[in-house]
Design a protein around this motif. Structure first.
Motif, short mmCIF file in Angstrom:
data_model
loop_
_atom_site.label_atom_id
_atom_site.label_comp_id
_atom_site.label_asym_id
_atom_site.label_seq_id
_atom_site.Cartn_x
_atom_site.Cartn_y
_atom_site.Cartn_z
N THR A 109 11.60 8.96 2.61
CA THR A 109 11.88 8.60 1.22
C THR A 109 13.37 8.59 0.86
OG1 THR A 109 11.68 10.92 0.55
CG2 THR A 109 9.70 9.56 0.42
N LYS A 110 14.25 8.85 1.81
CA LYS A 110 15.65 9.14 1.46
C LYS A 110 16.34 8.01 0.70
CE LYS A 110 17.43 7.92 6.08
NZ LYS A 110 18.16 8.46 7.25
N HIS A 111 15.97 6.75 0.93
CA HIS A 111 16.59 5.65 0.20
C HIS A 111 15.80 5.31 -1.06
CE1 HIS A 111 19.51 5.06 3.31
NE2 HIS A 111 18.59 4.81 4.22
N VAL A 112 14.48 5.38 -0.98
CA VAL A 112 13.63 5.05 -2.13
C VAL A 112 13.82 6.05 -3.26
CG1 VAL A 112 11.24 4.82 -2.92
CG2 VAL A 112 11.91 3.93 -0.67
N ILE A 113 13.89 7.32 -2.92
CA ILE A 113 13.94 8.38 -3.94
C ILE A 113 15.19 8.29 -4.79
CG2 ILE A 113 15.14 10.23 -2.70
CD1 ILE A 113 11.78 10.54 -4.58
N ILE A 171 5.28 6.95 -11.53
CA ILE A 171 5.96 6.25 -10.44
C ILE A 171 6.30 7.23 -9.32
CG2 ILE A 171 8.13 5.11 -9.79
CD1 ILE A 171 8.07 3.70 -12.50
N LEU A 172 6.82 8.39 -9.69
CA LEU A 172 7.16 9.39 -8.68
C LEU A 172 5.93 9.86 -7.92
CD1 LEU A 172 9.21 11.20 -7.31
CD2 LEU A 172 9.00 12.82 -9.22
N ARG A 173 4.82 9.98 -8.61
CA ARG A 173 3.57 10.38 -7.95
C ARG A 173 3.16 9.35 -6.89
NH1 ARG A 173 -1.57 9.14 -9.39
NH2 ARG A 173 -0.91 8.47 -11.48
N TYR A 174 3.26 8.07 -7.24
CA TYR A 174 2.90 7.02 -6.27
C TYR A 174 3.89 6.97 -5.11
CZ TYR A 174 -0.87 5.03 -9.09
OH TYR A 174 -2.05 4.85 -9.76
N ILE A 175 5.16 7.24 -5.40
CA ILE A 175 6.16 7.28 -4.33
C ILE A 175 5.83 8.39 -3.33
CG2 ILE A 175 8.58 7.75 -3.79
CD1 ILE A 175 8.04 5.00 -5.01
N TRP A 222 2.94 7.24 -1.23
CA TRP A 222 3.45 6.27 -0.25
C TRP A 222 4.16 7.00 0.88
CZ3 TRP A 222 8.61 5.65 1.06
CH2 TRP A 222 8.93 4.54 1.84
N ALA A 223 4.96 8.00 0.52
CA ALA A 223 5.73 8.74 1.52
C ALA A 223 4.83 9.51 2.47
CB ALA A 223 6.70 9.70 0.82
N ALA A 224 3.77 10.11 1.93
CA ALA A 224 2.84 10.88 2.77
C ALA A 224 2.17 9.98 3.81
CB ALA A 224 1.79 11.55 1.89
N VAL A 225 1.76 8.79 3.38
CA VAL A 225 1.11 7.84 4.29
C VAL A 225 2.09 7.39 5.37
CG1 VAL A 225 0.10 5.54 4.49
CG2 VAL A 225 -0.57 7.03 2.61
N ASN A 226 3.29 7.00 4.96
CA ASN A 226 4.27 6.47 5.91
C ASN A 226 4.85 7.56 6.81
OD1 ASN A 226 5.06 3.38 5.37
ND2 ASN A 226 4.36 4.32 3.47
N SER A 227 4.89 8.78 6.31
CA SER A 227 5.33 9.90 7.14
C SER A 227 4.38 10.10 8.31
CB SER A 227 5.41 11.18 6.30
OG SER A 227 5.66 12.30 7.11
N LYS A 233 -1.80 0.90 -7.25
CA LYS A 233 -3.05 1.48 -6.75
C LYS A 233 -3.58 0.75 -5.52
CE LYS A 233 -4.75 3.20 -11.23
NZ LYS A 233 -5.74 2.97 -12.32
N SER A 234 -3.06 -0.44 -5.25
CA SER A 234 -3.58 -1.25 -4.15
C SER A 234 -3.20 -0.65 -2.80
CB SER A 234 -3.05 -2.68 -4.25
OG SER A 234 -1.67 -2.73 -3.98
N LYS A 235 -4.01 -0.96 -1.81
CA LYS A 235 -3.75 -0.49 -0.45
C LYS A 235 -2.44 -1.05 0.09
CE LYS A 235 -5.61 -0.56 4.24
NZ LYS A 235 -6.65 -1.12 5.16
N ALA A 236 -2.12 -2.29 -0.29
CA ALA A 236 -0.91 -2.94 0.21
C ALA A 236 0.35 -2.21 -0.25
CB ALA A 236 -0.87 -4.39 -0.24
N PHE A 237 0.28 -1.51 -1.38
CA PHE A 237 1.44 -0.75 -1.85
C PHE A 237 1.84 0.30 -0.83
CE2 PHE A 237 3.36 2.88 -4.04
CZ PHE A 237 4.42 2.26 -4.70
N GLN A 238 0.85 0.95 -0.22
CA GLN A 238 1.12 1.99 0.77
C GLN A 238 1.77 1.43 2.03
OE1 GLN A 238 0.68 4.97 -0.12
NE2 GLN A 238 -0.87 4.98 -1.71
N GLU A 239 1.65 0.11 2.23
CA GLU A 239 2.15 -0.52 3.45
C GLU A 239 3.52 -1.16 3.27
OE1 GLU A 239 -1.02 -3.18 4.32
OE2 GLU A 239 -2.41 -1.59 4.96
N LEU A 240 4.10 -1.03 2.06
CA LEU A 240 5.42 -1.60 1.83
C LEU A 240 6.47 -0.93 2.69
CD1 LEU A 240 5.45 -1.85 -2.07
CD2 LEU A 240 5.74 -3.78 -0.50
#
Length: 288
Positions: A218-222, A195-199, A202-207, A167-174
């Motif tokens: 997400t191609k490697h994480v997923i 976990i999939l929901r958080y992924i 994360w993907a939406a932010v980094n996209s 839930k932390s902001k830093a997770f989105q920055e990984l």
């Protein structure tokens, strides 16, 4: 006849005395202009040369070009002033004052300047001060700078506090690489659907940040999402949702459906394995 022996004095007293030389203009023979504002920091060439091979090479190069390094200035415009002063403190005293604000940058600096003892102190400090807000930052630093012990400690903390860390902001920055290391863990205290929901978040932010398609981000994480441990109903819903964003590759769905069709354990399938926080489902009796 008595043998020769080195008798050690009080290291704290020595460090305290040496610290008085830190950024002291008296008897200094070198100065640095630090950061974009070029803050002046005074230093002593002999001490830095003796303690750091990078500085020794730097001063040697200058002597060869100019004939002398005395009273010369070095511009380090990319260096943070607090970080530079902390590094000098270590070089002068073999001690370092670390804070959460500079610890990770100090780790990077220790590697850049070849200061292995300072690296160890930085890692030790980060491991001792792991928390929900900095666990992802420490994990990222460990992966980026190849620090295995720090990675293990950070991952253990994330495993024990998965929900709050995700839930932390830093997770989105990984980074992708750091997130993959987390996704490999069997000990995450969270259900796979969450976990999939958080992924996806994360993907939406980094996209948006990277200006790339979500599927590319997400191609490697997923690949590390454990679809087989989800129920057939959940997988079916994911397939429908996936027609919009195409985050999950078709082969992962195929593998998940194959597991359900065979209805038997598959010890060779790392994705058909529950995590510590997986919510029980009827078919889990067939997991490896």
């Amino acid at each position: 006849m008595a043998s020769e022996k080195v008798m050690t004095g009080d290291p704290i007293e020595f460090a305290t005395g040496m610290k008085k030389l830190l950024n002291n203009k008296d008897h200094s023979d070198i100065k640095f202009l630090i950061g974009p504002n070029k803050k002046v920091v005074f230093a002593h060439r002999c001490i830095l040369s003796a303690r750091c091979t990078v500085f020794k090479a730097m001063f040697s190069d200058l002597s060869q070009k100019n004939g002398t390094a005395d009273n010369s200035s070095f511009v380090l415009s990319d260096m943070n002033l607090d970080v530079f002063l902390a590094m000098l403190e270590f070089l002068y005293t073999n001690c370092i004052t670390l804070t959460p604000k500079i610890a990770i940058e100090m780790l990077a600096t220790s590697l850049e300047y070849g200061l292995d003892d300072m690296r160890k102190l930085c890692c030790e400090y980060l491991e001792e001060n792991l928390g929900v807000q900095n666990a992802c930052d420490c994990m990222q630093a460990a992966v980026t700078y190849g620090q295995e012990e720090l990675k293990k400690s950070s991952l253990t903390f994330i495993e024990q506090h998965t929900d709050n860390v995700f839930k932390s902001k830093a997770f989105q920055e990984l980074s992708e690489d750091a997130l993959v290391e987390i996704m490999k863990s069997d000990k995450l205290q969270m259900d796979e659907a969450d976990i999939l929901r958080y992924i996806k978040e994360w993907a939406a932010v980094n996209s948006a940040v990277m200006k790339k398609a979500v599927s590319e981000v997400t191609k490697h994480v997923i690949q590390w999402v454990r679809l087989p441990i989800l129920s057939p109903q959940e997988i079916e819903k994911l397939e429908k949702d996936n027609k919009k964003d195409h985050i999950i590759p078709v082969d992962l769905f195929s593998s998940a459906w194959k597991f359900h069709a065979l209805n038997q354990p598959d010890p060779n399938n790392a994705l058909a394995k529950k995590r510590a926080g997986t919510t029980p489902r009827d078919h889990h009796k067939n997991l490896s």
